[in-house]
Structures are given as structure tokens and as C-alpha cells.
Design an enzyme around this catalytic site. Structure first.
Site, PDB file in Angstrom:
ATOM      1  N   CYS A 174       0.900  -1.229   0.140  1.00 27.26           N
ATOM      2  CA  CYS A 174      -0.056   0.152   0.236  1.00 27.26           C
ATOM      3  C   CYS A 174       0.930   1.334  -0.006  1.00 27.26           C
ATOM      4  CB  CYS A 174      -0.793   0.073   1.316  1.00 27.26           C
ATOM      5  SG  CYS A 174      -2.118  -1.409   1.392  1.00 27.26           S
ATOM      6  N   ASP A 175       0.186   2.397  -0.544  1.00 29.24           N
ATOM      7  CA  ASP A 175       1.127   3.613  -0.480  1.00 29.24           C
ATOM      8  C   ASP A 175      -0.033   4.533  -0.417  1.00 29.24           C
ATOM      9  OD1 ASP A 175       3.652   4.935  -0.439  1.00 29.24           O
ATOM     10  OD2 ASP A 175       2.708   5.919  -1.648  1.00 29.24           O
ATOM     11  N   SER A 176       0.086   5.879   0.252  1.00 23.46           N
ATOM     12  CA  SER A 176      -0.991   6.761   0.437  1.00 23.46           C
ATOM     13  C   SER A 176      -0.035   8.210  -0.105  1.00 23.46           C
ATOM     14  CB  SER A 176      -1.376   6.968   1.779  1.00 23.46           C
ATOM     15  OG  SER A 176      -2.148   5.641   1.978  1.00 23.46           O
TER      16      SER A 176
ATOM     17  N   GLY B  58      -3.205   3.619  -3.000  1.00 25.39           N
ATOM     18  CA  GLY B  58      -2.836   2.539  -3.860  1.00 25.39           C
ATOM     19  C   GLY B  58      -2.590   1.168  -3.055  1.00 25.39           C
TER      20      GLY B  58
END
Length: 475
Positions: free
Chosen positions: A158-160, A195
Site C-alpha cells: 500500500c501507499d498513500s 494504492g
């Protein structure tokens, strides 16, 4: 058994979101160089990073993290699958011990702090331990392992990022940057994008998606900003704010997926799992009692014992086992470690082994042993040893050959020592990767007995050294 989920992130909020939803993930940090990953993808598209949309950026980074962890597990599984030699199993609790027949001990190599009385390892020297031997390949066949799984483990990256007035914001990392951003966000509206990339280890299939939420911030004051920065919270979170922490009070309203603001969208993760043919409930491995465990009470005082902090449990398989020997062992699935040896390029003889100087806070802290730890759900003991030694000591599995093992079997719990050599032409550069070690180093074999060894290692070392010499002589 549930399908394991590996979270390619050390984010506590992401872990807590999953745990509260019934999933205790295995935590594996990807160590991805995020700016470099964005530069590579932008170059491949013939654009600059600034030309990438926020959705593209979070998807690139989520994918890079999941792929990095997937490759690390692939290296572990491949090395374990090519393991050769004998698996020797010892049964110390079956042996008669005239010195202390009523209190057979333990050879636990633990990863977490407990009192010395409970976890100090037993000295089995001078005891004739019955053993059996079998080819490693015979033991591996038909048993749970990464390579034999038909579904999973699933690896989630995940990435924000936060989008405000056309600018993409990640983590500020400094008070100055956080202050500037928080002032710009005051009374404004922005979008938080997260994501997600989910990979099924068994099939290699990958699915991806992004969540978005629109946030409306209140008109907070300069004093609010300074006090918020003083908490330290906004420095290491995307957009310089949190929903579930100190910053939540400054968000007036949300449109869209609130879970994505915390860094992991449960609805999106469920849909991605379904695309891989996995039911969300197949990932559940936490019970309601795990969410609110009952307190234990001191037998003498009646006072409640403090519960272990969540951060001490990194994966399914972490935890203490009350063994038949009367001691506590770390690892509900057992534990294992790697004894890696280096051979002379001219004679082939063993010259050095990798040793771990254990952290003072750990059981028998300050002693020397080998890197290792609890076996996670779905792993074989060899896979667990390779993973733990890579995480703790940077022993890269693709650079070593597994040539044998010794399993000390206590019945409900066992510890497996995996014997390995550097591959010809390869070099392993060990180092301490976490706070479980004071140092990791190549130790000359003749110097090992001179170190202050973990009790079990002191007991086992003469046999281990002899076995390494014998293995080196035939390879």
C-alpha cells in the site's frame, strides 16, 4: 487453516485496521527506495515524476512494495526447496537426566523478553540424547510450506498520498515541511489516495486498485498547528495528518472511503482478494478474544499482569508456548535459525560462522547465538529460518546453500537449526537489521567457544562444529 496475509509495510495503523477486522498480518518491510521507484517508472513512460498523477504514483509505489516482498519470499522458497542433506532430530526430554530429573529444561532460542527463570535455556551437555535421521527432502514432502501452498500467502503493498491544489504530498519528515503543509490545508479541501497491490504467492497473480477520499479541514489555529507538530504524529504520515489520531478532530467531513485515509481500504482489499479467488473470511485468523484478551493474574498478589504490547507480535506464529518441560518457548509453530558457515577458498574447510550478539532486553541477553525466530503460519522450519535470518541479520537466501538441519524436539514445541554454506563465488555481508541484535558478525570457528554463548548454543556447539566440518569435507 486460514490463508496468511503478508503486509508489505511497517505502518502500525494499517496493521491495526487489519487486526480489528479479524486479520493478524505478517509484517514485512519492503525497503523500497520510493523516489528511485518513481523515477524509474516515469522514465519508462517517457515523462518526469511531476507529470505522474497522484493515482499513478500511489499505484507505482504500492506495486513496488508488494513486488519487493514477493521477490524476497520467492528467494526464501527457492533456497528452501533446494535444501539437501540430513535432518537429524534429537529428543532431549526422553533422555534420563540424573542431575535434575524432575525439571527437564528447554533449548528455546527466544526472540522476546521474559524472565530468566522462565526462558533460560537448559544445558543438555553430558546427556545422551536419542536421535533419528532422515533426508531433508523426505521430511519436506507433503508438509506445509510456501512452495506447496495452493492459495496464498497473499502479499499486500500500500501507499498513500494527499492531493491539495494540484500538489502531491507524501510524508513531510520534518517540522518545517509539516508546518507549511498544515497551514496550506487549514480550511481547505483535499483528496487522500491510497494504492493497493495484492499478489498471490502460490499463483504469482497480481491485482491492483486505488481508493480515494475527499477531506474537508476546519479552520484550526496556529497554536493548534504547533501543538499538533509537537506530538510528532504529522511528521511520518502521508499528508501530515491522521484520521484515527490527534489530527482526526481537525477533519470536518469526509466523502468516500474512510479506511483509505488510514492507509488501507478494507472494501477494496476484499474486492482485490475476490479477484484472486480468495474469500475475505478465509483470511480471518483473529478471534474476538484476541481483540480483547482476558487478563492474567499474579498467583501471589492477585494483581493483573500487563498484557504484551501489540508491537511484540509481528505475525501469526509469534507467542509463548508452555512446554511439557515446564518452561516457556517462543513460537507457537516452533522456531528456527540459520547457522551459516564460510569455507576457505583453498582448502574448503570451515573458517567462520555468522553469530548474533543478542540484545540485552532479550532472553539471556548479551549472549551469542544464531539469528532466528518463530516460524510463521504456512512456513516450513527451513523457510522460517531463512526468513528470520534475512530480516535480522541480512543473510541473503539467494547466496547460500542449505546442507542439513538439526531439530530439537520437545513434543509440543521444537527448534530447528539449519546448517548452510555460502554458495561458491557468493559473499554474505551480515549486519544487524533490527533491535534484536547488538551486533552480527562473522566469527572465526576457533573463537566461538570463547564467546559468552547462549546456553543452548554452548551445549550444542561441539556437535554443530563437528557436523559443519563433516559437511564441508564432502562438498
Amino acid at each position: 487453516m486460514s490463508i496468511p496475509l503478508i503486509l508489505a509495510s511497517q505502518s502500525r495503523p494499517r496493521r491495526d485496521v487489519l487486526f480489528s477486522a479479524g486479520i493478524c498480518p505478517t509484517i514485512r518491510v519492503s525497503h523500497v527506495d520510493e523516489p528511485a521507484a518513481l523515477e524509474r517508472e516515469a522514465a519508462a513512460l517517457g515523462v518526469t515524476v511531476n507529470d505522474l498523477s497522484v493515482e499513478q504514483r500511489v499505484m507505482i509505489l504500492a506495486t513496488a512494495k508488494a513486488e519487493a516482498v514477493h521477490q524476497a519470499y520467492r528467494n526464501i522458497a527457492d533456497t528452501a526447496a533446494h535444501a539437501r542433506g540430513e535432518r537429524v532430530v534429537g529428543f532431549p526430554l526422553r533422555a534420563a537426566d540424573d542431575r535434575d530429573a524432575s525439571s527437564a529444561g528447554t533449548a528455546a532460542r527466544t526472540d522476546s523478553a521474559q524472565s530468566a527463570d522462565e526462558t533460560k535455556t537448559r544445558d543438555f551437555s553430558g546427556i545422551a540424547i536419542p536421535t533419528v535421521a532422515e533426508p531433508i527432502a523426505d521430511f519436506v514432502d507433503g508438509r506445509p510450506s510456501l512452495t506447496r501452498s495452493k492459495a496464498g500467502p497473499l502479499i499486500l503493498g500500500c501507499d498513500s498520498m494527499f492531493l491539495l491544489d494540484g500538489e502531491c504530498y507524501g510524508k513531510p519528515h520534518s517540522e518545517e515541511v509539516a508546518r507549511e503543509r498544515l497551514r496550506a490545508m487549514r480550511g481547505a479541501t483535499g483528496e487522500l489516495w491510497t494504492g493497493h497491490c495484492l499478489i498471490d504467492f502460490a499463483s504469482g497473480r497480481m491485482v491492483r486498485g486505488a481508493s480515494k477520499a475527499t477531506l474537508h479541514f476546519c479552520e484550526y489555529s496556529d497554536l493548534d498547528i504547533e501543538r499538533y507538530i509537537a506530538t510528532g504524529e504529522p511528521l511520518e504520515v502521508a499528508g501530515s495528518f491522521t484520521l484515527e489520531g490527534f489530527g482526526g478532530a481537525f477533519i470536518d467531513s469526509i466523502e468516500g472511503d474512510p479506511h483509505g485515509i488510514i492507509g488501507l481500504s478494507l472494501p477494496l482489499a476484499r474486492r482485490l482478494a475476490a479477484q484472486l479467488g480468495v474469500e475475505w473470511t478465509d483470511l480471518w485468523n483473529v478471534t474476538r478474544s484476541d481483540l480483547a484478551p482476558d487478563a492474567e493474574y499474579d498467583a501471589k498478589t492477585g494483581a493483573a499482569k500487563p498484557l504484551p504490547p501489540k508491537e511484540n507480535v509481528h505475525q501469526p506464529g509469534d507467542g509463548w508456548v508452555d512446554c511439557a518441560c515446564g518452561r516457556k518457548h517462543w513460537g507457537t509453530n516452533g522456531a528456527s535459525g540459520v547457522l551459516l558457515a564460510r569455507r576457505s577458498e583453498t582448502t574448503g574447510e570451515v573458517t567462520h560462522v555468522v553469530m548474533q550478539h543478542r540484545a540485552v532486553w532479550s532472553a539471556e541477553g548479551g549472549t551469542w547465538g544464531i539469528p532466528g525466530g518463530a516460524t510463521a503460519d504456512g512456513e516450513s522450519p527451513i523457510e522460517g529460518a531463512l526468513r528470520e535470518s534475512y530480516e535480522e541479520a541480512n543473510i541473503t537466501p539467494e547466496d547460500i546453500d542449505v546442507v542439513g538441519s538439526y531439530c530439537e524436539d520437545h513434543g509440543p514445541w521444537s527448534y530447528t537449526t539449519v546448517f548452510a554454506f555460502e554458495k561458491p563465488g557468493h559473499r554474505v555481508e551480515p549486519k544487524a537489521n533490527d533491535d534484536e541484535s547488538m551486533e552480527i558478525e562473522w566469527v572465526p570457528v576457533d573463537d566461538v567457544p570463547n564467546r559468552k554463548l547462549l546456553t543452548a548454543m554452548r551445549t550444542d556447539w561441539p556437535n554443530f562444529a563437528a557436523r559443519l566440518r563433516a559437511l564441508a569435507a564432502v562438498r
